[in-house]
Design a protein around this motif. Structure first.
Motif, PDB file in Angstrom:
ATOM      1  N   PRO A   1      -4.019   9.147 -16.656  1.00 29.69           N
ATOM      2  CA  PRO A   1      -3.357   7.865 -16.906  1.00 29.69           C
ATOM      3  C   PRO A   1      -1.848   8.000 -17.127  1.00 29.69           C
ATOM      4  N   HIS A   2      -1.366   9.125 -17.597  1.00 33.21           N
ATOM      5  CA  HIS A   2       0.054   9.305 -17.891  1.00 33.21           C
ATOM      6  C   HIS A   2       0.648  10.407 -17.020  1.00 33.21           C
ATOM      7  N   LYS A   3       0.242  10.450 -15.775  1.00 30.46           N
ATOM      8  CA  LYS A   3       0.673  11.523 -14.881  1.00 30.46           C
ATOM      9  C   LYS A   3       2.181  11.516 -14.667  1.00 30.46           C
ATOM     10  N   ARG A   4       2.772  10.368 -14.392  1.00 31.06           N
ATOM     11  CA  ARG A   4       4.203  10.273 -14.125  1.00 31.06           C
ATOM     12  C   ARG A   4       5.006  10.667 -15.366  1.00 31.06           C
ATOM     13  N   ARG A   5       4.578  10.211 -16.538  1.00 34.10           N
ATOM     14  CA  ARG A   5       5.268  10.559 -17.780  1.00 34.10           C
ATOM     15  C   ARG A   5       5.230  12.068 -18.008  1.00 34.10           C
ATOM     16  N   ASN A   6       4.070  12.675 -17.771  1.00 34.70           N
ATOM     17  CA  ASN A   6       3.943  14.114 -17.970  1.00 34.70           C
ATOM     18  C   ASN A   6       4.800  14.895 -16.983  1.00 34.70           C
ATOM     19  N   GLN A   7       4.912  14.406 -15.749  1.00 37.26           N
ATOM     20  CA  GLN A   7       5.771  15.071 -14.780  1.00 37.26           C
ATOM     21  C   GLN A   7       7.229  15.012 -15.217  1.00 37.26           C
ATOM     22  N   LEU A   8       7.671  13.844 -15.640  1.00 37.96           N
ATOM     23  CA  LEU A   8       9.050  13.679 -16.091  1.00 37.96           C
ATOM     24  C   LEU A   8       9.320  14.543 -17.320  1.00 37.96           C
ATOM     25  N   LEU A   9       8.384  14.560 -18.240  1.00 38.34           N
ATOM     26  CA  LEU A   9       8.533  15.364 -19.448  1.00 38.34           C
ATOM     27  C   LEU A   9       8.625  16.848 -19.106  1.00 38.34           C
ATOM     28  N   SER A  10       7.837  17.301 -18.153  1.00 37.78           N
ATOM     29  CA  SER A  10       7.897  18.720 -17.783  1.00 37.78           C
ATOM     30  C   SER A  10       9.225  19.070 -17.129  1.00 37.78           C
ATOM     31  N   VAL A  11       9.785  18.153 -16.349  1.00 37.35           N
ATOM     32  CA  VAL A  11      11.100  18.392 -15.743  1.00 37.35           C
ATOM     33  C   VAL A  11      12.174  18.480 -16.821  1.00 37.35           C
ATOM     34  N   VAL A  12      12.138  17.571 -17.792  1.00 33.96           N
ATOM     35  CA  VAL A  12      13.127  17.568 -18.873  1.00 33.96           C
ATOM     36  C   VAL A  12      13.025  18.851 -19.699  1.00 33.96           C
ATOM     37  N   VAL A  13      11.815  19.262 -20.030  1.00 39.81           N
ATOM     38  CA  VAL A  13      11.632  20.492 -20.808  1.00 39.81           C
ATOM     39  C   VAL A  13      12.122  21.700 -20.005  1.00 39.81           C
ATOM     40  N   GLY A  14      11.851  21.722 -18.701  1.00 41.82           N
ATOM     41  CA  GLY A  14      12.317  22.823 -17.860  1.00 41.82           C
ATOM     42  C   GLY A  14      13.828  22.904 -17.803  1.00 41.82           C
ATOM     43  N   LEU A  15      14.478  21.752 -17.631  1.00 43.18           N
ATOM     44  CA  LEU A  15      15.942  21.736 -17.614  1.00 43.18           C
ATOM     45  C   LEU A  15      16.524  22.186 -18.946  1.00 43.18           C
TER      46      LEU A  15
ATOM     47  N   ALA B   1      15.175  24.182 -21.091  1.00 38.55           N
ATOM     48  CA  ALA B   1      14.962  25.624 -21.220  1.00 38.55           C
ATOM     49  C   ALA B   1      15.978  26.400 -20.387  1.00 38.55           C
ATOM     50  N   MET B   2      16.264  25.926 -19.182  1.00 35.14           N
ATOM     51  CA  MET B   2      17.252  26.612 -18.339  1.00 35.14           C
ATOM     52  C   MET B   2      18.647  26.536 -18.950  1.00 35.14           C
ATOM     53  N   LEU B   3      19.015  25.384 -19.475  1.00 38.67           N
ATOM     54  CA  LEU B   3      20.329  25.256 -20.111  1.00 38.67           C
ATOM     55  C   LEU B   3      20.435  26.133 -21.349  1.00 38.67           C
ATOM     56  N   ALA B   4      19.388  26.153 -22.156  1.00 32.68           N
ATOM     57  CA  ALA B   4      19.397  27.006 -23.352  1.00 32.68           C
ATOM     58  C   ALA B   4      19.552  28.471 -22.961  1.00 32.68           C
ATOM     59  N   TYR B   5      18.851  28.887 -21.922  1.00 31.82           N
ATOM     60  CA  TYR B   5      18.973  30.268 -21.457  1.00 31.82           C
ATOM     61  C   TYR B   5      20.399  30.560 -20.984  1.00 31.82           C
ATOM     62  N   ALA B   6      20.968  29.631 -20.236  1.00 29.23           N
ATOM     63  CA  ALA B   6      22.325  29.828 -19.726  1.00 29.23           C
ATOM     64  C   ALA B   6      23.324  29.969 -20.867  1.00 29.23           C
ATOM     65  N   PHE B   7      23.198  29.150 -21.903  1.00 33.01           N
ATOM     66  CA  PHE B   7      24.116  29.235 -23.040  1.00 33.01           C
ATOM     67  C   PHE B   7      23.884  30.504 -23.849  1.00 33.01           C
ATOM     68  N   LEU B   8      22.626  30.825 -24.131  1.00 37.63           N
ATOM     69  CA  LEU B   8      22.331  31.980 -24.971  1.00 37.63           C
ATOM     70  C   LEU B   8      22.636  33.315 -24.279  1.00 37.63           C
ATOM     71  N   SER B   9      22.515  33.366 -22.970  1.00 37.15           N
ATOM     72  CA  SER B   9      22.786  34.615 -22.263  1.00 37.15           C
ATOM     73  C   SER B   9      24.264  34.766 -21.916  1.00 37.15           C
TER      74      SER B   9
END
Length: 151
Positions: free
Chosen positions: A100-114, A116-124
């Motif tokens: 029922p919340h497939k689109r929301r979960n997809q968007l949430l996973s994209v936001v979490v992925g971004l 995580a990538m930004l945090a890695y870029a700053f921390l490294s």
């Protein structure tokens, strides 16, 4: 060689099962779960090369074994799913939405992925933010303009 070994393995499993319901009697064991997890996809999936699948289908006791486990533990496998299982809801475009919340979960996973990538870029140290002073004395273009005026 690989197909020959797999065919031999299926034949040996068939001989070991014999006419029993499960490999070790009337109740399933961990071996039954392991064997079923390998046999069921081989039996049910459409494969480009069906040699091994045909051999499995020729071993009637293994086919009955898979069918028995499917009907016993997965009774909705051809009928209606149980009340707790996710249902397929037809969408307007003819597409089926499994969740029922497939689109929301997809968007949430994209936001979490971004994030995580930004945090890695700053921390490294790949990306860094440098703060400069905001006062007019720190601006270099002013000094360059002064030099140009002197010439």
């Amino acid at each position: 060689q690989l197909y020959r070994d797999a065919r031999e393995c299926l034949t040996l499993l068939s001989q070991r099962l014999g006419s029993q319901k499960f490999f070790f009697g009337d109740s399933p064991a961990s071996l039954d779960a392991l064997v079923f997890s390998r046999l069921a996809p081989l039996l049910k999936a459409k494969l480009p090369n069906g040699k091994l699948q045909q051999h499995l289908k020729s071993l009637q006791n293994l086919c009955n074994y898979c069918t028995s486990i499917l009907s016993l533990y997965f009774p909705w496998d051809g009928g209606d799913p149980p009340a707790g299982a996710p249902r397929t809801v037809a969408a307007e475009g003819g597409e089926a939405e499994e969740e029922p919340h497939k689109r929301r979960n997809q968007l949430l996973s994209v936001v979490v992925g971004l994030a995580a990538m930004l945090a890695y870029a700053f921390l490294s140290g790949i990306v860094s933010i440098q703060r400069g002073s905001a006062g007019p004395a720190a601006r270099q273009p002013v000094a360059v303009e002064e030099e140009e005026e002197e010439e």
